[in-house]
Design a protein around this motif. Structure first.
Motif, mmCIF file in Angstrom:
data_model
loop_
_atom_site.group_PDB
_atom_site.id
_atom_site.type_symbol
_atom_site.label_atom_id
_atom_site.label_comp_id
_atom_site.label_asym_id
_atom_site.label_seq_id
_atom_site.Cartn_x
_atom_site.Cartn_y
_atom_site.Cartn_z
ATOM 1 N N MET A 122 15.486 4.164 84.778
ATOM 2 C CA MET A 122 16.778 4.709 85.138
ATOM 3 C C MET A 122 18.090 3.779 84.516
ATOM 4 S SD MET A 122 16.453 7.287 86.339
ATOM 5 C CE MET A 122 18.200 7.937 87.048
ATOM 6 N N GLY A 123 17.496 2.607 84.691
ATOM 7 C CA GLY A 123 18.654 1.518 84.262
ATOM 8 C C GLY A 123 18.760 1.531 82.907
ATOM 9 N N ILE A 125 18.273 4.050 80.759
ATOM 10 C CA ILE A 125 18.937 5.122 80.256
ATOM 11 C C ILE A 125 20.379 4.942 80.606
ATOM 12 C CG2 ILE A 125 19.187 7.523 80.544
ATOM 13 C CD1 ILE A 125 16.205 7.872 81.092
ATOM 14 N N GLN A 126 20.777 4.266 81.796
ATOM 15 C CA GLN A 126 22.138 4.270 82.276
ATOM 16 C C GLN A 126 22.983 3.365 81.297
ATOM 17 O OE1 GLN A 126 22.619 3.130 86.436
ATOM 18 N NE2 GLN A 126 24.909 3.763 86.123
ATOM 19 N N ALA A 127 22.040 2.371 80.817
ATOM 20 C CA ALA A 127 22.764 1.378 79.972
ATOM 21 C C ALA A 127 22.738 1.759 78.272
ATOM 22 C CB ALA A 127 21.956 -0.102 80.084
ATOM 23 N N GLN A 128 22.256 2.929 78.170
ATOM 24 C CA GLN A 128 21.908 3.696 76.950
ATOM 25 C C GLN A 128 21.259 2.773 76.047
ATOM 26 O OE1 GLN A 128 26.076 4.395 75.595
ATOM 27 N NE2 GLN A 128 25.907 6.359 76.277
ATOM 28 N N GLU A 129 20.119 2.084 76.565
ATOM 29 C CA GLU A 129 19.177 1.353 75.700
ATOM 30 C C GLU A 129 17.830 2.058 75.959
ATOM 31 O OE1 GLU A 129 19.712 -2.799 77.428
ATOM 32 O OE2 GLU A 129 21.417 -3.030 76.525
ATOM 33 N N PHE A 148 16.332 14.382 81.050
ATOM 34 C CA PHE A 148 16.456 13.116 80.417
ATOM 35 C C PHE A 148 16.437 13.315 78.851
ATOM 36 C CE2 PHE A 148 14.748 10.853 84.269
ATOM 37 C CZ PHE A 148 16.010 10.662 84.675
ATOM 38 N N ASN A 227 21.126 10.947 76.131
ATOM 39 C CA ASN A 227 22.474 10.210 76.069
ATOM 40 C C ASN A 227 22.210 8.854 75.137
ATOM 41 O OD1 ASN A 227 20.821 8.082 77.347
ATOM 42 N ND2 ASN A 227 22.517 7.336 78.775
ATOM 43 N N SER A 228 21.363 8.974 74.174
ATOM 44 C CA SER A 228 21.113 7.981 73.212
ATOM 45 C C SER A 228 22.174 7.901 72.220
ATOM 46 C CB SER A 228 19.779 8.419 72.261
ATOM 47 O OG SER A 228 19.907 7.451 71.228
#
Length: 246
Positions: A122-123, A125-129, A148, A227-228
Protein backbone atom coordinates in the motif's frame (compact mmCIF):
# COMPACT_ATOMS: atom_id res chain seq x y z
CA UNK A 1 44.61 37.65 21.20
CA UNK A 2 47.25 38.40 18.56
CA UNK A 3 50.86 37.70 19.54
CA UNK A 4 53.58 40.37 19.05
CA UNK A 5 55.67 39.86 15.91
CA UNK A 6 58.80 39.21 18.00
CA UNK A 7 57.05 36.40 19.90
CA UNK A 8 55.75 34.89 16.65
CA UNK A 9 59.31 34.86 15.31
CA UNK A 10 60.49 33.10 18.46
CA UNK A 11 57.80 30.42 18.06
CA UNK A 12 58.77 29.88 14.42
CA UNK A 13 62.45 29.56 15.34
CA UNK A 14 61.65 27.06 18.10
CA UNK A 15 59.47 25.05 15.70
CA UNK A 16 62.26 24.87 13.12
CA UNK A 17 64.62 23.41 15.72
CA UNK A 18 62.23 20.56 16.58
CA UNK A 19 62.71 17.05 15.24
CA UNK A 20 60.17 15.63 12.82
CA UNK A 21 58.38 13.69 15.55
CA UNK A 22 58.31 16.77 17.82
CA UNK A 23 56.83 18.84 14.99
CA UNK A 24 54.07 16.29 14.46
CA UNK A 25 53.31 16.19 18.19
CA UNK A 26 53.25 19.99 18.30
CA UNK A 27 50.90 20.28 15.32
CA UNK A 28 48.56 17.61 16.67
CA UNK A 29 48.53 19.15 20.17
CA UNK A 30 47.66 22.67 19.04
CA UNK A 31 45.68 21.94 15.87
CA UNK A 32 44.04 18.62 16.75
CA UNK A 33 40.40 19.73 16.51
CA UNK A 34 40.71 21.70 13.25
CA UNK A 35 42.50 18.69 11.74
CA UNK A 36 39.87 16.21 12.97
CA UNK A 37 37.00 18.42 11.85
CA UNK A 38 38.63 18.84 8.44
CA UNK A 39 39.08 15.09 8.08
CA UNK A 40 35.46 14.48 9.09
CA UNK A 41 34.30 17.02 6.50
CA UNK A 42 36.39 15.31 3.82
CA UNK A 43 34.98 11.90 4.75
CA UNK A 44 31.39 13.18 4.57
CA UNK A 45 32.07 14.94 1.27
CA UNK A 46 33.74 11.85 -0.19
CA UNK A 47 30.89 9.62 0.93
CA UNK A 48 28.32 11.98 -0.57
CA UNK A 49 30.20 12.17 -3.87
CA UNK A 50 30.54 8.38 -3.95
CA UNK A 51 26.80 7.90 -3.45
CA UNK A 52 26.01 10.45 -6.15
CA UNK A 53 28.42 8.88 -8.64
CA UNK A 54 27.33 5.27 -7.98
CA UNK A 55 23.62 5.84 -7.35
CA UNK A 56 21.40 4.03 -9.83
CA UNK A 57 18.24 5.59 -11.17
CA UNK A 58 15.20 3.30 -10.89
CA UNK A 59 13.89 2.63 -14.38
CA UNK A 60 11.05 0.52 -13.05
CA UNK A 61 9.64 -0.81 -9.78
CA UNK A 62 8.70 -4.51 -9.88
CA UNK A 63 6.99 -6.46 -7.10
CA UNK A 64 7.14 -10.22 -6.57
CA UNK A 65 3.91 -11.18 -4.81
CA UNK A 66 3.58 -14.71 -3.40
CA UNK A 67 6.30 -15.91 -5.79
CA UNK A 68 9.99 -16.56 -5.29
CA UNK A 69 12.53 -16.46 -8.10
CA UNK A 70 16.02 -17.84 -8.42
CA UNK A 71 19.11 -15.90 -9.39
CA UNK A 72 18.76 -16.67 -13.10
CA UNK A 73 15.17 -15.48 -13.36
CA UNK A 74 15.88 -12.43 -11.21
CA UNK A 75 18.68 -11.52 -13.60
CA UNK A 76 16.31 -12.01 -16.53
CA UNK A 77 13.69 -9.76 -14.96
CA UNK A 78 16.16 -7.03 -14.04
CA UNK A 79 19.68 -6.86 -15.46
CA UNK A 80 18.90 -8.50 -18.82
CA UNK A 81 15.96 -6.17 -19.38
CA UNK A 82 18.10 -3.11 -18.66
CA UNK A 83 20.95 -4.32 -20.86
CA UNK A 84 18.55 -4.76 -23.76
CA UNK A 85 16.73 -1.48 -23.20
CA UNK A 86 19.41 1.06 -22.22
CA UNK A 87 22.92 1.85 -23.44
CA UNK A 88 23.70 3.16 -19.93
CA UNK A 89 22.24 0.13 -18.17
CA UNK A 90 24.87 0.32 -15.45
CA UNK A 91 23.41 3.59 -14.20
CA UNK A 92 19.88 2.21 -13.90
CA UNK A 93 18.11 -0.48 -11.93
CA UNK A 94 14.87 -2.39 -11.77
CA UNK A 95 13.91 -1.89 -8.14
CA UNK A 96 12.69 -5.26 -6.95
CA UNK A 97 10.29 -5.81 -4.06
CA UNK A 98 11.05 -9.38 -2.98
CA UNK A 99 9.28 -11.77 -0.62
CA UNK A 100 5.90 -10.03 -0.52
CA UNK A 101 3.20 -12.30 0.87
CA UNK A 102 -0.49 -11.43 0.59
CA UNK A 103 -3.36 -13.60 1.73
CA UNK A 104 -6.87 -13.29 3.10
CA UNK A 105 -6.41 -16.65 4.81
CA UNK A 106 -3.14 -16.06 6.62
CA UNK A 107 -2.91 -18.19 9.75
CA UNK A 108 -1.50 -17.21 13.11
CA UNK A 109 2.06 -18.05 12.07
CA UNK A 110 2.20 -15.78 9.04
CA UNK A 111 -0.52 -13.24 9.78
CA UNK A 112 1.94 -10.57 10.90
CA UNK A 113 4.11 -11.12 7.82
CA UNK A 114 1.07 -10.84 5.54
CA UNK A 115 0.02 -7.64 7.30
CA UNK A 116 3.50 -6.14 6.96
CA UNK A 117 3.56 -7.06 3.26
CA UNK A 118 0.17 -5.46 2.73
CA UNK A 119 1.37 -2.24 4.38
CA UNK A 120 4.50 -2.27 2.24
CA UNK A 121 2.45 -2.74 -0.93
CA UNK A 122 0.00 0.00 0.00
CA UNK A 123 2.82 2.40 0.85
CA UNK A 124 4.67 1.72 -2.40
CA UNK A 125 1.52 2.14 -4.49
CA UNK A 126 0.57 5.34 -2.70
CA UNK A 127 4.09 6.70 -3.28
CA UNK A 128 3.82 5.68 -6.97
CA UNK A 129 6.85 3.45 -6.54
CA UNK A 130 5.36 0.23 -7.87
CA UNK A 131 4.82 -0.24 -11.61
CA UNK A 132 4.46 -3.97 -12.20
CA UNK A 133 3.64 -7.01 -10.13
CA UNK A 134 4.42 -10.67 -10.78
CA UNK A 135 1.88 -12.69 -8.78
CA UNK A 136 0.47 -16.11 -8.14
CA UNK A 137 -3.30 -16.55 -8.43
CA UNK A 138 -4.08 -15.49 -4.87
CA UNK A 139 -1.94 -12.38 -5.21
CA UNK A 140 -3.56 -11.57 -8.54
CA UNK A 141 -7.06 -11.95 -7.07
CA UNK A 142 -6.22 -9.57 -4.23
CA UNK A 143 -4.57 -6.96 -6.47
CA UNK A 144 -7.48 -7.15 -8.89
CA UNK A 145 -10.27 -6.95 -6.33
CA UNK A 146 -8.52 -3.99 -4.71
CA UNK A 147 -8.56 -2.09 -8.01
CA UNK A 148 -4.75 -1.85 -8.11
CA UNK A 149 -4.33 -3.07 -11.69
CA UNK A 150 -4.60 -1.14 -14.92
CA UNK A 151 -6.87 -2.47 -17.68
CA UNK A 152 -4.48 -3.83 -20.30
CA UNK A 153 -6.52 -2.99 -23.43
CA UNK A 154 -6.35 0.64 -22.32
CA UNK A 155 -2.58 0.45 -21.99
CA UNK A 156 -1.94 -1.62 -25.11
CA UNK A 157 -4.00 0.72 -27.28
CA UNK A 158 -0.82 2.80 -27.51
CA UNK A 159 0.93 -0.11 -29.27
CA UNK A 160 -1.49 -2.14 -31.44
CA UNK A 161 1.22 -4.56 -32.60
CA UNK A 162 2.16 -5.39 -29.02
CA UNK A 163 -1.51 -5.67 -28.10
CA UNK A 164 -2.02 -8.21 -30.86
CA UNK A 165 1.01 -10.22 -29.74
CA UNK A 166 -0.13 -10.29 -26.13
CA UNK A 167 -3.86 -10.79 -26.74
CA UNK A 168 -3.73 -14.60 -26.19
CA UNK A 169 -2.22 -14.06 -22.75
CA UNK A 170 -4.59 -11.40 -21.40
CA UNK A 171 -6.77 -12.66 -18.54
CA UNK A 172 -9.76 -11.21 -16.71
CA UNK A 173 -10.54 -10.92 -13.03
CA UNK A 174 -13.01 -9.36 -10.65
CA UNK A 175 -12.68 -5.75 -9.52
CA UNK A 176 -14.69 -4.55 -6.53
CA UNK A 177 -16.42 -1.30 -7.41
CA UNK A 178 -18.18 -0.81 -4.08
CA UNK A 179 -18.48 -2.76 -0.83
CA UNK A 180 -20.59 -1.70 2.15
CA UNK A 181 -19.08 -4.35 4.43
CA UNK A 182 -18.05 -1.83 7.10
CA UNK A 183 -21.48 -0.18 7.15
CA UNK A 184 -23.13 -3.63 7.40
CA UNK A 185 -20.91 -4.65 10.33
CA UNK A 186 -21.76 -1.38 12.10
CA UNK A 187 -25.46 -1.97 11.58
CA UNK A 188 -25.76 0.99 9.22
CA UNK A 189 -26.88 -1.19 6.28
CA UNK A 190 -29.53 -3.93 6.20
CA UNK A 191 -27.53 -6.22 3.92
CA UNK A 192 -24.00 -6.70 2.74
CA UNK A 193 -23.78 -5.61 -0.89
CA UNK A 194 -20.75 -5.86 -3.12
CA UNK A 195 -20.72 -4.44 -6.64
CA UNK A 196 -18.09 -5.92 -8.97
CA UNK A 197 -16.96 -5.74 -12.57
CA UNK A 198 -14.83 -8.06 -14.65
CA UNK A 199 -11.80 -6.44 -16.26
CA UNK A 200 -8.90 -7.59 -18.39
CA UNK A 201 -6.06 -6.55 -16.12
CA UNK A 202 -3.19 -9.06 -16.25
CA UNK A 203 -1.13 -11.34 -18.45
CA UNK A 204 -0.73 -15.07 -17.82
CA UNK A 205 3.02 -15.30 -18.36
CA UNK A 206 3.74 -18.82 -17.13
CA UNK A 207 4.18 -20.10 -20.69
CA UNK A 208 6.62 -17.35 -21.70
CA UNK A 209 9.99 -19.06 -22.27
CA UNK A 210 11.87 -16.82 -19.84
CA UNK A 211 9.28 -17.55 -17.14
CA UNK A 212 8.48 -21.16 -18.01
CA UNK A 213 12.05 -22.28 -17.42
CA UNK A 214 11.80 -21.12 -13.79
CA UNK A 215 9.59 -24.13 -13.05
CA UNK A 216 6.71 -22.46 -11.21
CA UNK A 217 4.20 -25.11 -10.08
CA UNK A 218 1.22 -22.90 -10.93
CA UNK A 219 0.38 -20.09 -13.34
CA UNK A 220 1.94 -16.71 -12.67
CA UNK A 221 0.53 -13.34 -13.71
CA UNK A 222 1.92 -9.94 -14.57
CA UNK A 223 -0.11 -6.80 -13.91
CA UNK A 224 0.55 -3.10 -14.38
CA UNK A 225 -0.22 -0.97 -11.33
CA UNK A 226 -3.10 1.42 -12.05
CA UNK A 227 -1.46 4.62 -10.77
CA UNK A 228 1.99 3.96 -12.22
CA UNK A 229 3.54 7.15 -13.61
CA UNK A 230 5.84 5.03 -15.78
CA UNK A 231 3.38 3.42 -18.19
CA UNK A 232 5.72 3.94 -21.15
CA UNK A 233 8.40 2.01 -19.28
CA UNK A 234 5.82 -0.66 -18.44
CA UNK A 235 5.03 -1.00 -22.15
CA UNK A 236 8.74 -1.35 -22.89
CA UNK A 237 8.89 -4.12 -20.28
CA UNK A 238 5.91 -5.90 -21.83
CA UNK A 239 7.62 -5.72 -25.24
CA UNK A 240 10.69 -7.31 -23.68
CA UNK A 241 8.61 -10.21 -22.35
CA UNK A 242 6.65 -10.48 -25.60
CA UNK A 243 9.88 -11.09 -27.51
CA UNK A 244 10.32 -14.28 -25.52
CA UNK A 245 6.70 -15.27 -26.11
CA UNK A 246 6.79 -14.70 -29.85
Amino acid sequence: MKLPEQEKAAHRAAFRKMSGREKLDHIFTYYKWPILLGLAALIVLGSTLHRQLTRKEPALYLALVNVAVGEDLERTLTEDYLARSYPDAGRREVHLYRDLYLSDNADVLNHEYAYASRMKVMGAIQAQEMDLAVMNREGYDLFSSGGFLLELPELLAADPALGEALAPYIVSNTVVISDNGIEFQLGEAESHEVVTETKENALAIGSFPRIRDAGFPDEVYLGVIANSPRTEEALRYLRYLAEAAG
